[in-house]
Scaffold this motif. Structure first.
Motif, PDB file in Angstrom:
ATOM      1  N   UNK A 167       0.769  -1.136   0.002  1.00 33.98           N
ATOM      2  CA  UNK A 167       0.046   0.002   0.143  1.00 33.98           C
ATOM      3  C   UNK A 167       0.988   1.125  -0.012  1.00 33.98           C
ATOM      4  N   UNK A 168       0.458   2.163  -0.746  1.00 37.45           N
ATOM      5  CA  UNK A 168       1.706   3.827  -0.571  1.00 37.45           C
ATOM      6  C   UNK A 168       0.737   4.276  -0.208  1.00 37.45           C
ATOM      7  N   UNK A 169       1.612   5.344   1.108  1.00 36.53           N
ATOM      8  CA  UNK A 169       1.238   6.125   1.675  1.00 36.53           C
ATOM      9  C   UNK A 169       1.982   7.214   1.588  1.00 36.53           C
ATOM     10  N   UNK A 170       0.869   8.195   1.249  1.00 32.49           N
ATOM     11  CA  UNK A 170       1.078   9.630   0.574  1.00 32.49           C
ATOM     12  C   UNK A 170       0.519  10.659   1.344  1.00 32.49           C
ATOM     13  N   UNK A 171       1.364  11.179   1.863  1.00 33.14           N
ATOM     14  CA  UNK A 171       1.202  12.332   3.075  1.00 33.14           C
ATOM     15  C   UNK A 171       2.331  13.490   2.982  1.00 33.14           C
ATOM     16  N   UNK A 172       1.405  14.558   3.255  1.00 36.12           N
ATOM     17  CA  UNK A 172       3.308  15.464   2.670  1.00 36.12           C
ATOM     18  C   UNK A 172       3.153  15.276   4.184  1.00 36.12           C
ATOM     19  N   UNK A 213       1.697  13.105  11.585  1.00 34.56           N
ATOM     20  CA  UNK A 213       0.546  12.753  12.780  1.00 34.56           C
ATOM     21  C   UNK A 213      -0.595  11.647  12.145  1.00 34.56           C
ATOM     22  N   UNK A 214      -1.422  12.210  10.662  1.00 33.18           N
ATOM     23  CA  UNK A 214      -1.899  10.565   9.863  1.00 33.18           C
ATOM     24  C   UNK A 214      -0.412  10.007   9.172  1.00 33.18           C
ATOM     25  N   UNK A 215       0.623  10.465   9.151  1.00 34.55           N
ATOM     26  CA  UNK A 215       1.550   8.974   8.178  1.00 34.55           C
ATOM     27  C   UNK A 215       1.098   8.379   9.682  1.00 34.55           C
ATOM     28  N   UNK A 216       1.549   8.617  10.938  1.00 32.19           N
ATOM     29  CA  UNK A 216       2.248   7.844  11.925  1.00 32.19           C
ATOM     30  C   UNK A 216       1.096   6.670  11.714  1.00 32.19           C
ATOM     31  N   UNK A 217      -0.436   7.289  11.813  1.00 36.07           N
ATOM     32  CA  UNK A 217      -1.888   6.100  11.946  1.00 36.07           C
ATOM     33  C   UNK A 217      -1.237   5.247  11.234  1.00 36.07           C
ATOM     34  N   UNK A 218      -1.128   6.033   9.819  1.00 35.08           N
ATOM     35  CA  UNK A 218      -1.574   5.314   8.547  1.00 35.08           C
ATOM     36  C   UNK A 218      -0.505   4.485   9.016  1.00 35.08           C
ATOM     37  N   UNK A 219       0.896   4.256   9.125  1.00 43.09           N
ATOM     38  CA  UNK A 219       1.381   2.845   9.394  1.00 43.09           C
ATOM     39  C   UNK A 219       1.921   1.934   9.997  1.00 43.09           C
ATOM     40  N   UNK A 220       1.576   2.584  11.157  1.00 37.67           N
ATOM     41  CA  UNK A 220       1.159   1.371  12.596  1.00 37.67           C
ATOM     42  C   UNK A 220      -0.122   0.309  11.824  1.00 37.67           C
ATOM     43  N   UNK A 221      -1.630   1.582  11.374  1.00 35.96           N
ATOM     44  CA  UNK A 221      -2.259   0.803  10.615  1.00 35.96           C
ATOM     45  C   UNK A 221      -2.119  -0.505   9.850  1.00 35.96           C
ATOM     46  N   UNK A 222      -1.179  -0.312   8.707  1.00 35.61           N
ATOM     47  CA  UNK A 222      -0.678  -1.258   7.514  1.00 35.61           C
ATOM     48  C   UNK A 222       0.042  -2.022   8.712  1.00 35.61           C
ATOM     49  N   UNK A 223       1.060  -2.116   9.602  1.00 37.32           N
ATOM     50  CA  UNK A 223       1.363  -2.742  10.261  1.00 37.32           C
ATOM     51  C   UNK A 223       0.729  -3.726  11.217  1.00 37.32           C
ATOM     52  N   UNK A 226      -1.826  -1.141  -5.565  1.00 37.06           N
ATOM     53  CA  UNK A 226      -3.025  -0.349  -6.243  1.00 37.06           C
ATOM     54  C   UNK A 226      -3.639   0.433  -5.924  1.00 37.06           C
ATOM     55  N   UNK A 227      -3.430   0.372  -4.383  1.00 40.90           N
ATOM     56  CA  UNK A 227      -4.380   1.204  -3.153  1.00 40.90           C
ATOM     57  C   UNK A 227      -3.556   2.571  -2.931  1.00 40.90           C
ATOM     58  N   UNK A 228      -4.010   3.447  -2.554  1.00 38.75           N
ATOM     59  CA  UNK A 228      -3.202   4.678  -1.876  1.00 38.75           C
ATOM     60  C   UNK A 228      -3.523   5.385  -0.470  1.00 38.75           C
ATOM     61  N   UNK A 229      -3.203   5.589   0.466  1.00 40.00           N
ATOM     62  CA  UNK A 229      -3.985   5.901   1.376  1.00 40.00           C
ATOM     63  C   UNK A 229      -3.556   7.779   1.414  1.00 40.00           C
ATOM     64  N   UNK A 230      -4.063   8.213   2.014  1.00 44.16           N
ATOM     65  CA  UNK A 230      -3.501   9.967   2.246  1.00 44.16           C
ATOM     66  C   UNK A 230      -4.711  10.885   2.900  1.00 44.16           C
ATOM     67  N   UNK A 231      -4.402  11.614   3.476  1.00 43.72           N
ATOM     68  CA  UNK A 231      -5.016  12.458   4.536  1.00 43.72           C
ATOM     69  C   UNK A 231      -6.516  13.332   3.298  1.00 43.72           C
TER      70      UNK A 231
END
Length: 1480
Positions: free
Chosen positions: A319-324, A329-339, A372-377
């Motif tokens: 999964x791609x994490x696309x965060x500014x 904060x949002x990146x850290x949540x997404x990173x550990x959510x993926x883990x 095929x999936x990208x996570x972002x805010x």
């Protein structure tokens, strides 16, 4: 305090103490208690470590280097350009780039502090040097070029003296070479450089056997190794182990378990604090919120994105994490959510446009990972570029992605009975971190879960982390140390991270210091630019930090400035460094009582050879490096050679650091081959045997292991520049440039240094962003000083130094310079510099030795009266006229006038000529009788009005048409000698009328025949402004001829009488008139008739200029002699109707047509993309048997092939296009007619590939297609009947062998009788005519053209004549013979904005003039492209590059370039160039 910094250079102990005492004088009471001793560690004979010197000696090494040039007298012409080319925007209107960009973070300013010794004095010297250079050059600021190219001989001679007597530094130029400088322009260029196919196999066809001793292969001059260069003398190193990784009872089995523990037991403890743009805290994420929101995201990813039976994601997917960068904060949540969901996160940067630097490579990574999936805010998603339909644009190279917003309101709360699967860390992938290589390619480094856990454990032990500590992170939290410390180790140890984004640092440089003070921070993770930000602000740091890590480790020059500013409140010992890469961390423990950091003062000369040597002699070239600590806990390290197999280095040798640890990456995702070479390296000893079985990982860092197992890092592999076998670091060169008063000219941190491969070696290129308020003089001075400083300190020359406008270089996500993209723009010609200096004479030292012609003769030479070299004598002949049967026409009617009279009686109504206009309609025709009657009337007028006698010269001034033909035969009837002259252009009388006047004077014409319109033009007021109209001879207009019956006035000629004079201007600018006798004219017409099998029932279409050469013969003579009908198409009509020629050929079903290269090029460029329209018009060329191109030059193979391919869809046969060849003294030597009416067929025109290197030695060697340095030549046509040619050595006048290049000597019945006169030179008559070979009895006449003949072709042999070029136009450079067309062909294909190109020599300099068909701002991009291609393909250094407007290069009516006219205009400064570059 401990403060680890890097410094390039050193000062003497006495100077250091004096400097230190002066600086510390105001603070003596405060510093009395501090230790000021110089600490030296026992380093044996290799290293000397000492305390770091004060901060104000950063640029002294550069100053001392420039001081060496004090005695040099420089007189360089300053680069100039047309004022309209660059319009500098005002300083306040231009947004300055980020002066603290991440390019510095990546190493661009790493060594600024490493330059030691004195600069102020040398800068004064440099100023005087620049002043002398400016005064010695032309400083005119006119709208055109401000550099005078010479006025007559005096000016050019003086400038040549300047070049000959000028040198920069001791290693800038070889003593025999003169110095040249560049003059600027700008250019936007998207170029497709056709590189030579060096990887092809060697030619299968063997070369011709030559009977001479000569070395065909030009061997590149290989610099001999310096016998005094340092060599490693130590023993082979052994791998160094770090301290054992301790076992802590409360360490969790996995990082997710640590998150679960702190999220449930310490829910209110702060985990991460984000700052707003003003540097104030905007949000604090607690461990409880991090756990709950990560849990919701994990549940949503696995259960809510698809159906129960067909989920979109499953464990193991990427999964791609696309965060500014401002939303940690949002990146850290997404990173550990993926883990927690057991999917693999791939953090990437937010794409801003479709043309982001490196965006396509990121897309390749996403595609190779199957994402095929990208996570972002939600905010980030709204900011992405959209199409008109509101959909996110498809980024270039990216796969189609489904975008998922991870804001809390879009997440589903997990059921109470749902729990993530948290197991002990295994070898499955945890996340993928992207890495950009030196070439710009992006690879994904895969980190396993167990490696991630081990990494956090090692960092915790090395940095002495304890629960509840606060760290301030200014690094990128998505990768490298920012991710490891601020996101991963943070959770491992329940730390509180304060994330300071890059945008915050730009607006509030002291934000991280304020956060440390407010939160009593114990540890700061910072980049160097944060120190510069903060050091520039006089703020007080009220708390002391036990440790500040600098990353990367060797980029610590600015820490010195920071500690000097904040020294009242910050201990130097609070600074230490860690070495980062994608695989390892080498931290330095920052524990109280630890020993002071060690520093080594190394010789940069030794480092360039990869050897560690203490600098004891030249303090200007010293490099001070500091250790980065010990090997990380649980790891092992070794140093291997950077090139070749991973052989262990010696203890005093620089190499690549390799690490073996459980905490490193495991592979490049999807790249098994690259993975093995990087992650599975087994070091070997000097004998090649493996050292152990433990695999190591290449770190991409250069360094060595010092005493006490301290690790020293001196650079990165990506920044390594290997020039002539020596290694230089890009960051060192950047630091040198910045030390030369860069603040006034360029932006700090906006300098890129890279190398390009040119002519078998790497060449250094420096690109910097220029400040908008910097003047041309300031920029030139800075560039000149930088070149001097780099040459003196690094002993290496800079190939190109370019300044570009502000904010134009491609940027990395954090604002630094994207080096690989910048390099790509440079090679493509799309960099658009505003100032540029090219220094090929300085850098290129491996050119082949100049050729020295040997007077000796090889042992296998054949002596036949004179030297004959080769397999057989190079000679060929056409059919014998005596053996060819012909009708009674030749016997009864020997001359053209007699033939016309006979045809007027025998076939009076047979049409001979048909003239078309631009609409394709017939405007005039002429039968045999009509032509005869009109010729008689004109002859009567000449006798009545002109009172002319037989033998008088008459100028025929007519537009292309039948009037010209009737006037010509009228002159023949009256016994006068016609001289056809192109009429002047009414819109440019000043340019065209003097040529007409010159021909009238030189030919001594007694009368001018013309039309009424042209007669009025010759006597007009406009004409009086160009010439003296009162001196015209008698002018007679032939529009109203008498209709009464005339008396017989025909005067029969004799064979020796002149039929006409053929005047033309050669490509060398010489006006030449040749005498054609009646016998020669009859012989020429007969040869063409027999060659092309012309007779009365045939039609040919002619689209040629009818004023000289073969064009005049085909237009006026051949139809009368052979009786065929000629359809005349004036070439000027094609300018208003491109379809005219092709439609005429199709309409009249013409089988044979003649045209010029200019006509063919016009149709190719104008109609090449309109083939469908040609079909719609019904144009069909299947009837064409022969399309002959009339020229007096080398056949343009590429143009004829393009023409054949473009129009094959409308029936044009691939065999139809052929060429003819003639010269001034013999207008037709070869003429190819493939298929004749009677069905006979001659051999197809052959093409061969010859070796260019041999051709420069006047040798001929056949090679296969695609061979390197090959040139495609086409046969110039079949030799005409009665013509015999031989290839002769122009110096010895002896025949040559078929493997030699020589001069064409020709003998035929239709050769010209001689020169009527040559303007300004009448001495060539005897030289060009009545010349005999040095042996034999036959007399040969020659023309100044090179060729080589006699190439056997299948199925049968025939003698093929290949024209290479004009002897008068060849360039003698470095003892070799170059043909301008070869260099021009190479230059023309380098860039699509080059419309035309011409070359010539000036004071032994090669001058290249290119016409820019694009925007003027694109002109400067052409300078390096032109220099590169000429150097690569022709082994020549371009001295001057001139960029001009389209149409400046003069071209005659035959499409030939007038290079000598261009040279004269250049020397007289009449070109009004856009840009002139004098290469140094």
């Amino acid at each position: 305090m401990r403060f680890l910094c890097l410094f390039l250079g050193d000062i003497t102990q006495k100077g250091y103490e004096k400097k230190r005492a002066k600086l510390l004088a105001p603070y003596v009471p405060q510093t009395q208690g501090r230790s000021c001793l110089v600490l030296r560690r026992p380093l044996g004979a290799v290293l000397v470590l000492r305390r770091f010197p004060p901060a104000d000696i950063h640029t002294e090494a550069v100053q001392a280097a420039l001081a060496k040039h004090k005695e040099q007298k420089m007189a360089l012409p300053m680069p100039t350009k047309r004022r309209s080319t660059f319009v500098q925007s005002p300083a306040d209107a231009c947004t300055p780039p980020d002066t603290s960009s991440a390019s510095e973070d990546e190493g661009s300013l790493r060594r600024q502090a490493a330059l030691s010794a004195a600069l102020h004095q040398s800068l004064q010297n440099a100023e005087s040097w620049i002043n002398r250079s400016v005064q010695g050059s032309s400083t005119s600021s006119s709208a055109s070029s401000t550099l005078s190219h010479g006025e007559g001989k005096g000016t050019s001679g003086s400038l040549a003296d300047v070049f000959a007597n000028t040198r920069i530094g001791r290693s800038w130029l070889p003593t025999e070479q003169s110095l040249r400088l560049c003059v600027p322009v700008s250019s936007r260029v998207s170029t497709k450089i056709q590189q030579l196919l060096n990887t092809l196999k060697r030619p299968k066809r063997p070369p011709l056997k030559e009977f001479f001793v000569d070395d065909f292969e030009e061997i590149v001059e290989v610099p001999q190794p310096d016998p005094n260069q340092p060599k490693p003398e130590g023993r082979q190193m052994t791998p160094v182990k770090g301290e054992p990784l301790g076992v802590v009872c409360n360490w969790p089995p996995a990082l997710e378990a640590a998150l679960q523990r702190w999220g449930t037991t310490q829910a209110k403890c702060p985990c991460l604090t984000a700052l707003d743009v003003t540097g104030k805290p905007v949000y604090t994420l607690t461990y409880g919120k991090l756990w709950s929101r990560s849990l919701k995201l994990a549940y949503t990813l696995l259960n809510k994105l698809g159906t129960k039976n067909e989920p979109v994601l499953k464990p193991g997917d990427r999964v791609a994490l696309v965060y500014p960068n401002n939303d940690p904060v949002m990146f850290m949540v997404a990173f550990y959510g993926c883990l927690l969901a057991e999917v693999i996160p791939v953090p990437i940067e937010v794409p801003l446009t479709r043309k982001d630097a490196g965006g396509q490579q990121i897309g390749f990574l996403l595609g190779s990972c199957g994402i095929a999936l990208a996570l972002t805010t939600e905010v980030c998603l709204k900011g992405l570029p959209k199409t008109q339909n509101g959909e996110i644009v498809q980024f270039k190279g990216w796969p189609r992605l489904k975008w998922v917003v991870t804001d809390s309101k879009y997440l589903s709360k997990s059921p109470k009975d749902w729990q993530p699967n948290i197991s002990a860390a295994g070898t499955e992938p945890a996340y993928i971190e992207y890495k950009t290589s030196k070439e710009g390619s992006v690879m994904g480094v895969t980190v396993s879960r167990v490696a991630m856990l081990a990494h956090c454990q090692a960092l915790s032990q090395a940095c002495n982390y304890s629960e509840g500590e606060t760290i301030v992170n200014v690094l990128d939290f998505k990768k490298d140390a920012g991710l490891w410390h601020g996101i991963l180790t943070n959770v491992m140890n329940k730390l509180h991270t304060i994330s300071v984004p890059y945008s915050v640092m730009k607006t509030c440089p002291l934000s991280w210091v304020q956060r440390v003070h407010a939160h009593k921070g114990n540890l700061g993770r910072i980049h160097n630019f944060s120190l510069e930000f903060s050091g520039s602000k006089r703020g007080a740091l009220k708390s002391q930090m036990p440790q500040t890590l600098l990353a990367p480790p060797w980029q610590i020059s600015r820490a010195k400035s920071f500690t000097n500013v904040q020294s009242r409140d910050t201990e130097h010992t609070s600074f230490c460094c860690c070495c980062i890469c994608s695989f390892c961390v080498l931290p330095r423990p920052g524990v109280p009582g630890a020993p002071l950091p060690g520093r080594a003062i190394l010789s940069m000369n030794g480092l360039s050879f990869g050897v560690i040597r203490v600098n004891t002699e030249d303090k200007n070239s010293a490099l001070t490096v500091q250790d980065v600590g010990h090997v990380m806990p649980g790891g092992m390290m070794c140093i291997v050679k950077p090139d070749g197999p991973p052989q262990l280095c010696k203890t005093d040798e620089i190499g690549e650091i390799c690490v073996s640890s459980r905490a490193g990456g495991m592979m490049y995702y999807g790249l098994a081959g690259v993975t093995k070479n990087t992650f599975e390296v087994i070091p070997v000893n000097s004998s090649g045997s493996p050292v152990g079985e433990v695999p190591f990982v290449r770190s991409g860092l250069l360094g060595f292991v010092g005493p006490g197992s301290l690790v020293f890092v001196v650079g990165k592999m990506d920044g390594l520049l290997t020039v002539s076998g020596r290694r230089h670091n890009a960051d060192d060169i950047v630091a040198t440039g910045l030390a030369v008063e860069s603040i006034k000219t360029v932006y700090r941190g906006r300098i890129a240094v890279f190398s390009v491969s040119v002519f078998y070696d790497e060449r250094i290129v420096v690109v910097a962003e220029q400040r908008p308020d910097a003047s041309e003089e300031d920029s030139f001075q800075w560039m000149s000083r930088v070149l001097q400083a780099i040459d003196s300190i690094h002993q290496v020359g800079v190939y190109c130094l370019a300044l570009v406008p502000a904010n134009t270089l491609p940027k990395t996500p954090l604002g630094g310079i994207h080096i690989s993209q910048t390099k790509q723009h440079f090679l493509e010609g799309s960099l658009h510099p505003c100032n540029i200096l090219m220094c090929p004479h300085t850098c290129v030292t491996n050119l082949p030795k100049p050729r020295q012609k040997q007077p000796g003769v090889g042992p296998a030479s054949v002596m036949v009266g004179n030297l004959v070299a080769g397999k057989r004598i190079a000679q060929a002949s056409g059919r014998d006229l005596g053996q060819i049967e012909d009708n009674d026409l030749v016997k009864k009617h020997q001359f053209l006038t007699e033939v016309l009279q006979w045809r007027a009686q025998a076939t009076p109504d047979h049409p001979l000529f048909l003239l078309l206009n631009a609409k394709g309609t017939t405007v005039c025709t002429a039968t045999c009788l009509q032509l005869h009657k009109k010729a008689e009337r004109i002859a009567s007028v000449l006798c009545d009005k002109g009172h002319l006698n037989a033998g008088d010269n008459v100028v025929l001034l007519y537009p292309p048409g039948i009037e010209l033909i009737t006037a010509f035969y009228g002159c023949l009837y009256s016994g006068c000698v016609p001289v056809t002259v192109r009429p002047p252009h009414a819109q440019s009388l000043v340019a065209t009328l003097p040529t007409v006047r010159m021909i009238v004077e030189v030919s001594k014409a007694a009368c001018i025949l013309t039309t009424q319109t042209l007669m009025r033009l010759l006597k007009s007021r406009e004409a009086a402004g160009a010439v003296d109209v009162k001196t015209w001879p008698t002018i007679i207009d032939t529009d109203d001829l008498p209709r009464k019956r005339l008396a017989q006035i025909y005067k029969p000629p004799t064979p020796e009488m002149l039929a006409y004079l053929d005047f033309s201007v050669s490509t060398t600018g010489m006006l030449t008139g040749v005498k054609m006798s009646h016998a020669a004219v009859s012989g020429l017409c007969r040869a063409i008739k027999l060659q092309c099998e012309l007779y009365s029932s045939r039609q040919i279409a002619i689209c040629l200029d009818p004023y000289c050469g073969l064009g005049f013969v085909l237009w006026c003579l051949c139809s009368v002699y052979s009786g065929h009908q000629s359809i005349l198409i004036p070439p000027m009509e094609l300018e208003s109707n491109l379809f005219l020629w092709l439609s005429t050929v199709s309409q009249y079903k013409i089988r044979d047509t003649f045209c010029s290269y200019s006509v063919m090029e016009l149709c190719t460029k104008g109609l090449g993309n309109q083939v469908e329209m040609l079909k719609a018009r019904g144009i069909n060329l299947s009837c064409v048997r022969t399309c002959v191109v009339v020229a007096e030059e080398r056949p343009r193979v590429s143009l004829t092939h393009s023409f054949s391919k473009l129009f094959k869809d409308i029936g044009l046969s691939s065999r139809a296009v052929s060429t003819t060849f003639g010269s001034r003294v013999n207008v037709a030597i070869c003429l190819q007619c493939l298929v004749a009416e009677r069905g006979t067929s001659g051999p197809d025109p052959t093409t061969v590939y010859v070796d260019l290197k041999s051709l420069r030695h006047d040798r001929v060697r056949l090679v296969e297609r695609g061979a390197p340095q090959s040139l495609l030549l086409s046969e110039s046509g079949k030799i005409l009947p009665g013509v015999k040619v031989v290839i002769v050595n122009p110096e010895t006048k002896g025949p040559l062998g078929d493997s030699h290049l020589g001069e064409i000597w020709v003998n035929s019945p239709h050769t010209a009788s001689g020169y009527y006169t040559i303007y300004d030179n009448e001495t060539l008559q005897a030289d060009h005519f009545n010349t005999r070979l040095s042996f034999g009895d036959r007399q040969f006449f020659f023309t100044k053209l090179h060729l080589f003949p006699s190439c056997p072709v299948s199925p049968e042999r025939h003698d093929a004549l290949y024209v290479v070029g004009a002897l008068d136009e060849t360039l003698e450079l470095r003892g070799l013979r170059y043909h301008p067309i070869d260099i021009e062909t190479s230059v023309s294909r380098t860039h699509r904005s080059i419309a035309e190109c011409a070359v010539f020599t000036w004071t032994n300099l090669l001058v290249v003039v290119v016409e820019l068909c694009g925007c003027e701002q694109e002109a400067l991009d052409l300078v390096p492209l032109v220099t590169n291609v000429v150097l690569e393909e022709h082994y020549l250094i371009v001295g001057v590059v001139v960029v001009v407007d389209p149409g400046v290069i003069p071209i005659n009516s035959r499409g030939e370039k007038q290079r000598m006219h261009l040279r004269d205009s250049f020397l007289a400064d009449q070109l009004d160039p856009i840009y002139v570059a004098y290469n140094m």
